[in-house]
Write an enzyme that holds these catalytic residues in place. Structure first.
Site, PDB file in Angstrom:
ATOM      1  N   THR A   1       0.802  -1.222   0.000  1.00  0.00           N
ATOM      2  CA  THR A   1       0.000   0.000   0.000  1.00  0.00           C
ATOM      3  C   THR A   1       0.837   1.275   0.000  1.00  0.00           C
ATOM      4  O   THR A   1       0.485   2.253  -0.659  1.00  0.00           O
ATOM      5  CB  THR A   1      -0.909  -0.007   1.254  1.00  0.00           C
ATOM      6  OG1 THR A   1      -1.781  -1.123   1.166  1.00  0.00           O
ATOM      7  CG2 THR A   1      -1.728   1.262   1.370  1.00  0.00           C
TER       8      THR A   1
ATOM      9  N   THR B   1       1.281  -4.778   4.204  1.00  0.00           N
ATOM     10  CA  THR B   1       1.090  -5.204   5.599  1.00  0.00           C
ATOM     11  C   THR B   1       0.551  -6.636   5.706  1.00  0.00           C
ATOM     12  O   THR B   1       0.759  -7.294   6.716  1.00  0.00           O
ATOM     13  CB  THR B   1       0.116  -4.259   6.333  1.00  0.00           C
ATOM     14  OG1 THR B   1      -1.123  -4.219   5.620  1.00  0.00           O
ATOM     15  CG2 THR B   1       0.685  -2.870   6.452  1.00  0.00           C
TER      16      THR B   1
ATOM     17  N   THR C   1      -0.266 -22.137  18.971  1.00  0.00           N
ATOM     18  CA  THR C   1      -1.620 -21.836  19.429  1.00  0.00           C
ATOM     19  C   THR C   1      -2.329 -20.821  18.532  1.00  0.00           C
ATOM     20  O   THR C   1      -1.691 -19.921  17.984  1.00  0.00           O
ATOM     21  CB  THR C   1      -1.627 -21.334  20.888  1.00  0.00           C
ATOM     22  OG1 THR C   1      -2.973 -20.976  21.244  1.00  0.00           O
ATOM     23  CG2 THR C   1      -0.730 -20.129  21.101  1.00  0.00           C
TER      24      THR C   1
HETATM   25  N1  ASP Z   1      -2.897  -5.663   0.402  1.00  0.00           N
HETATM   26  C1  ASP Z   1      -1.827  -4.775   0.824  1.00  0.00           C
HETATM   27  C2  ASP Z   1      -0.537  -5.560   0.841  1.00  0.00           C
HETATM   28  O1  ASP Z   1      -0.327  -6.322   1.735  1.00  0.00           O
HETATM   29  C3  ASP Z   1      -2.117  -4.198   2.166  1.00  0.00           C
HETATM   30  C4  ASP Z   1      -1.062  -3.261   2.676  1.00  0.00           C
HETATM   31  O2  ASP Z   1      -0.039  -3.023   2.110  1.00  0.00           O
HETATM   32  O3  ASP Z   1      -1.285  -2.702   3.737  1.00  0.00           O
HETATM   33  O4  ASP Z   1       0.256  -5.422  -0.048  1.00  0.00           O
END
Ligand code: ASP
Length: 336
Positions: free
Chosen positions: A13, A90, A271
């Site tokens: 992102t 992310t 877990t």
């Molecule tokens: N879908 C995106 C990714 O993981 C989400 C992000 O970057 O926050 O590339």
């Protein structure tokens, strides 16, 4: 002399552009924006070089081959830079940060993995602060670890998990305190930071082992488990309930596990809970798994367990050695 930081932009992102299908990475887009950010060249900021990968990936598309490519890229630039940043989506950032921690053996410089929930191109975003803080840490602090810098925290990469789909504090390391707090000042808890290694950086080539993860669920049939455990699978992260428990009333389920273990498949129990550790001796439903040959993964995150299993099996170690090392602390990833 100012410090030098190498930034590897893998996608995510942070550098994405708007498209009719939603946010998507676009070559050159992030570089163009950083060009017009004078704060990145302010006095006291490290000099940086931005390397952009092709193709740029939404991190949902990242594979273990990409982990290896990033590790080799860092190794290639290792001597010329004081620190490293990996700009990453992310969604699978915790897997990549874990994998890099294992792959970069002998790491003695900071590798800061970061990204954002809102792209740098948007007026209101978390990208700018994450990028600037990461640059200051990578260029200014001698942390010999792979970390995730996100929101107001610096976390050990192989302890981190994405815990929020849309908040700016998207990551946590529930079983290990943050290495640092990024508030008015950047405060590092140096007693938590791992000591500098004695060996030099080495990224070993790995075979591409077959690993998988399975989150058990109420009513899971032995067939589902037996299917996933079929050759060529070499390692499985089994995400169980609570302190490492799973159903023990279905003999076929136990037989599927035993059969795979006897074929040399390494099955690691972690877990499903965010916090706490596996203790398979606590309940009969846990010790049943142990009797079937499943090993305990202590307080490993599922992400770190998968990356570690990939790394150890990829080194070509025997299942017995992999089992032993899965239960040892190699990079600060588990508590024993
Ligand atoms: N879908 C995106 C990714 O993981 C989400 C992000 O970057 O926050 O590339």
């Amino acid at each position: 002399m100012s410090k030098r930081v190498y930034i590897a932009y893998s996608g995510g992102t942070i550098g994405m552009d708007n498209s009719p299908a939603g946010y998507t990475p676009r070559p050159g887009f992030l570089a163009a924006q950083t060009q017009v950010m004078p704060e990145l060249r302010a006095p006291g900021m490290p000099e940086y070089t931005l390397g952009e990968y092709a193709p740029l990936l939404d991190s949902s598309n990242i594979t273990p081959q990409d982990w290896l490519r990033m590790a080799h890229d860092i190794a290639k630039h290792y001597n010329a830079y004081d620190g490293f940043i990996v700009l990453h989506g992310t969604d699978t950032m915790a897997y990549t940060a874990s994998a890099l921690a294992f792959l970069l053996s002998g790491l003695n410089k900071p590798v800061i993995v970061t990204g954002s929930q809102i792209p740098l191109s948007e007026v209101r975003n978390d990208a700018r602060v994450n990028l600037i803080t990461s640059l200051q840490i990578a260029g200014g602090l001698a942390i010999p670890e792979v970390c995730i810098c996100f929101g107001s925290r610096l976390l050990r990469g192989c302890r981190a998990a994405k815990i929020n789909a849309d908040g700016f504090q998207a990551f946590d390391s529930p079983n290990f305190p943050p290495l640092g707090a990024c508030g008015v000042d950047i405060q590092i808890d140096w007693k938590l930071v791992r000591p500098a290694p004695t060996e030099t950086l080495a990224v070993k080539d790995l075979s591409d082992p077959h690993v998988a993860a399975l989150r058990i669920f109420p009513g899971m049939s032995a067939g589902v488990l037996a299917n996933i455990l079929q050759p060529p699978l070499q390692g499985l992260v089994l995400e169980t309930y609570g302190s490492g428990n799973g159903p023990d009333r279905d003999p076929a389920l136990r037989a599927a596990l035993r059969d795979a273990v006897d074929r040399g498949v390494v099955i690691v129990n972690v877990t499903q809970c965010l916090t706490g550790a596996v203790d398979m001796a606590a309940y009969a439903t846990g010790s049943g798994l142990q009797q079937a040959g499943v090993i305990g993964g202590y307080d490993l995150t599922a992400e770190a367990a998968l990356a570690k299993l990939y790394y150890l099996l990829g080194l070509g170690l025997t299942p017995e050695v992999v089992k032993m090392q899965m239960q040892q602390d190699l990079r600060g990833e588990l508590t024993r």
